[in-house]
Scaffold this active site. Structure first.
Site, PDB file in Angstrom:
ATOM      1  N   ASP A   9       0.913  -1.214  -0.184  1.00 47.93           N
ATOM      2  CA  ASP A   9      -0.104  -0.083   0.234  1.00 47.93           C
ATOM      3  C   ASP A   9       0.938   1.328   0.084  1.00 47.93           C
ATOM      4  OD1 ASP A   9      -2.362  -1.487   0.179  1.00 47.93           O
ATOM      5  OD2 ASP A   9      -2.093  -1.877   2.324  1.00 47.93           O
ATOM      6  N   LYS A  27       2.165   2.344  -4.938  1.00 44.54           N
ATOM      7  CA  LYS A  27       3.243   1.989  -6.237  1.00 44.54           C
ATOM      8  C   LYS A  27       2.395   2.101  -7.448  1.00 44.54           C
ATOM      9  CE  LYS A  27       3.453  -2.142  -4.625  1.00 44.54           C
ATOM     10  NZ  LYS A  27       2.868  -1.975  -3.261  1.00 44.54           N
ATOM     11  N   GLY A  38      -4.096  -4.194  -4.548  1.00 39.32           N
ATOM     12  CA  GLY A  38      -5.169  -3.008  -4.918  1.00 39.32           C
ATOM     13  C   GLY A  38      -4.298  -1.679  -5.375  1.00 39.32           C
ATOM     14  N   HIS A  39      -4.644  -1.551  -6.587  1.00 42.81           N
ATOM     15  CA  HIS A  39      -3.911  -0.394  -7.158  1.00 42.81           C
ATOM     16  C   HIS A  39      -5.083   0.743  -7.413  1.00 42.81           C
ATOM     17  CE1 HIS A  39      -0.686  -3.042  -8.208  1.00 42.81           C
ATOM     18  NE2 HIS A  39      -1.269  -3.553  -8.979  1.00 42.81           N
ATOM     19  N   GLN A  81       2.009  -5.841  -3.540  1.00 48.14           N
ATOM     20  CA  GLN A  81       2.463  -5.824  -1.982  1.00 48.14           C
ATOM     21  C   GLN A  81       3.439  -5.228  -1.613  1.00 48.14           C
ATOM     22  OE1 GLN A  81       1.432  -9.242  -3.436  1.00 48.14           O
ATOM     23  NE2 GLN A  81      -0.668  -8.431  -3.232  1.00 48.14           N
TER      24      GLN A  81
HETATM   25  P1  IMP Z   1      -3.149 -12.558   1.497  1.00 53.28           P
HETATM   26  O1  IMP Z   1      -2.087 -12.148   0.489  1.00 53.28           O
HETATM   27  O2  IMP Z   1      -4.763 -12.430   1.074  1.00 53.28           O
HETATM   28  O3  IMP Z   1      -3.108 -13.982   1.846  1.00 53.28           O
HETATM   29  O4  IMP Z   1      -2.792 -11.850   2.804  1.00 53.28           O
HETATM   30  C1  IMP Z   1      -1.721 -12.102   3.812  1.00 53.28           C
HETATM   31  C2  IMP Z   1      -1.221 -10.644   4.184  1.00 53.28           C
HETATM   32  O5  IMP Z   1      -0.790  -9.948   3.329  1.00 53.28           O
HETATM   33  C3  IMP Z   1      -2.507  -9.889   5.219  1.00 53.28           C
HETATM   34  O6  IMP Z   1      -1.765  -9.178   6.124  1.00 53.28           O
HETATM   35  C4  IMP Z   1      -2.943  -9.111   3.934  1.00 53.28           C
HETATM   36  O7  IMP Z   1      -3.495  -7.898   4.522  1.00 53.28           O
HETATM   37  C5  IMP Z   1      -1.658  -8.527   3.372  1.00 53.28           C
HETATM   38  N1  IMP Z   1      -1.767  -8.024   1.719  1.00 53.28           N
HETATM   39  C6  IMP Z   1      -2.090  -8.752   0.944  1.00 53.28           C
HETATM   40  N2  IMP Z   1      -2.134  -8.174  -0.230  1.00 53.28           N
HETATM   41  C7  IMP Z   1      -1.882  -6.689   0.285  1.00 53.28           C
HETATM   42  C8  IMP Z   1      -1.597  -5.493  -0.468  1.00 53.28           C
HETATM   43  O8  IMP Z   1      -1.716  -5.359  -1.634  1.00 53.28           O
HETATM   44  N3  IMP Z   1      -1.289  -4.478   0.194  1.00 53.28           N
HETATM   45  C9  IMP Z   1      -1.230  -4.610   1.561  1.00 53.28           C
HETATM   46  N4  IMP Z   1      -1.382  -5.798   2.305  1.00 53.28           N
HETATM   47  C10 IMP Z   1      -1.424  -6.810   1.661  1.00 53.28           C
END
Ligand code: IMP
Length: 416
Positions: free
Chosen positions: A5, A8, A32-33, A213
């Site tokens: 977040d 990017k 999420g972009h 991420q």
């Molecule tokens: P997952 O990727 O859905 O398995 O989530 C695992 C962890 O990564 C959790 O803490 C999510 O909130 C975090 N996470 C996954 N994708 C993102 C992202 O794009 N931005 C921020 N946190 C993320």
């Protein structure tokens, strides 16, 4: 450079202008972009952030896990806004997120989870490693009978597991129908992206690899188990695309001027007070994918330095500096102090050790509220802000090239 977040999408959208190929190499629709393009704001999860350049080739590479429904929805949305998605290539070897992955993600989260986005990411990457229960984009090229048989075989296995875990059985025949329909729509985009990208490099084309991420969510190097299931650090860009390490000639790190994280896990500089809330409101720190409020805290240079080491970061984009405008005092974490009073600047591998770390701060006098739009270079910024930027550069030994103060591409100052 942090826990994701960092906005990017905006930097990728900006850098995309100078590149011919824009490639996503990890994660799935957990990302999420938010991209402001012209007058419109798009919230995208799966397609590369460079989608608004019809003439450029957009690639979803092998390291990505693809939810076919999300892909089709985003393609529709982007095309409805008038942007052609003709130049999209989806790797033949990307793995698919199937409905059972989403159900299993939910079940695992119920039994003491880590706060995932519940998009099925972990279960999909688990199946990639497990092999026999995986579905790949290449399977969408099978003839209908074979594809259906594969989905039904795997679906029955998954239903046994879901049933044993107390979940509701899925309608496998319906999933097979949906997958067959999705296959028809996605097939035209599927190609061998390893040859596509290496061929492009051989022709001297410029390729931008976009990580999703954040470094601290990398499955190997992040705050495990509070991480995602893919390798988003620069090395992951190689395995996630088939581009060799020797072909990568620049690594741009995107860091927020403060720190945020969603989901659970230790966070040394977290502000759980009114100031944290103020940053959350002012910075609009609510998840693009899940809407969850993000945890907010001071800039943690132990984290960014560690990320820079893992990624080999050559230059930085520092984002959302405007959120800190008008603060009387601000802090930057420069080291950690362990329970025994010992200081370290190394980020610990073990989260139990991390949870015990107390941040050591350097305090700065804040800069006043000012008109960012009038600032075209570093020298136009308030002197407190210039000092802040110089300090961060010196601590990290990495030049800050971009300073960002808003979601639009124009709201960026190239300070070097
Ligand atoms: P997952 O990727 O859905 O398995 O989530 C695992 C962890 O990564 C959790 O803490 C999510 O909130 C975090 N996470 C996954 N994708 C993102 C992202 O794009 N931005 C921020 N946190 C993320």
């Amino acid at each position: 450079m942090q826990w994701g977040d960092e906005a990017k999408g905006k930097i990728v959208d900006m850098l995309a202008q100078e590149h011919d190929y824009i490639v996503r190499f990890n994660g799935g629709d957990n990302a999420g972009h938010t991209i402001r393009h012209g007058e419109k704001t798009f919230k995208l999860h799966l397609v590369p952030s460079g989608v608004f350049y019809p003439e450029k080739t957009k690639v979803i590479a092998n390291g990505v896990v693809v939810n076919p429904k999300t892909l089709l929805k985003e393609l529709q949305e982007i095309e409805a806004a008038g942007y052609s998605m003709k130049n999209l290539a989806v790797s033949e070897s990307a793995h698919l997120i199937m409905p059972w992955h989403i159900v299993l993600d939910g079940i695992e989260e119920r039994s003491g989870g880590i706060g995932t986005t519940k998009k099925g990411i972990g279960p999909a990457y688990s199946d990639k490693a497990a092999r026999v229960t995986a579905v790949r984009t290449a399977d969408l090229l099978l003839d209908e009978k074979e594809l259906r048989a594969k989905i039904e075989r795997i679906g029955e296995v998954k239903n046994l597991i879901i049933g044993a875990l107390g979940g509701e059985r899925l309608d496998v025949a319906k999933i097979a129908d949906e997958t067959v329909a999705a296959a028809k729509a996605i097939r035209p985009y599927i190609t061998d992206t390893r040859f596509l990208l290496n061929g492009a490099l051989a022709k001297g084309k410029k390729v931008l690899l976009e990580g999703a991420q954040g470094g601290l969510l990398d499955v190997d190097h992040g705050t495990y188990p509070y991480v995602t299931s893919s390798n988003m650090t620069a090395g992951g860009a190689c395995t996630g695309t088939g581009i060799p390490p020797s072909a990568i000639n620049k690594v741009v790190g995107v860091a927020k001027a403060y720190t945020t994280r969603v989901g659970a896990g230790p966070f040394p500089t977290e502000l759980t007070d009114a100031l944290g809330e103020k940053i959350r409101q002012k910075g609009g720190e609510f998840g693009t994918t899940t809407g969850r409020p993000r945890r907010c805290g001071w800039l943690d240079l132990v984290v960014v330095r560690y990320s820079a080491m893992l990624n080999g970061t050559n230059e930085l984009a520092l984002i959302k500096l405007d959120v800190l405008d008008g603060m009387e005092e601000l802090k930057v974490c420069v080291a950690y102090e362990a329970g025994n009073g010992k200081r370290t600047t190394d980020f610990p591998a073990d989260i139990n050790a991390l949870a015990k770390m107390k941040p050591v701060y350097k305090a700065f006098r804040g800069w006043p509220v000012f008109d960012w739009k009038k600032a075209k270079a570093k020298k136009d910024l308030p002197k407190e802000l210039q000092e802040y930027l110089s300090f961060v550069e010196k601590e990290l030994k990495i030049p800050i090239r971009y300073v960002s103060y808003g979601p639009a591409r124009e709201e960026t100052i190239i300070v070097r």
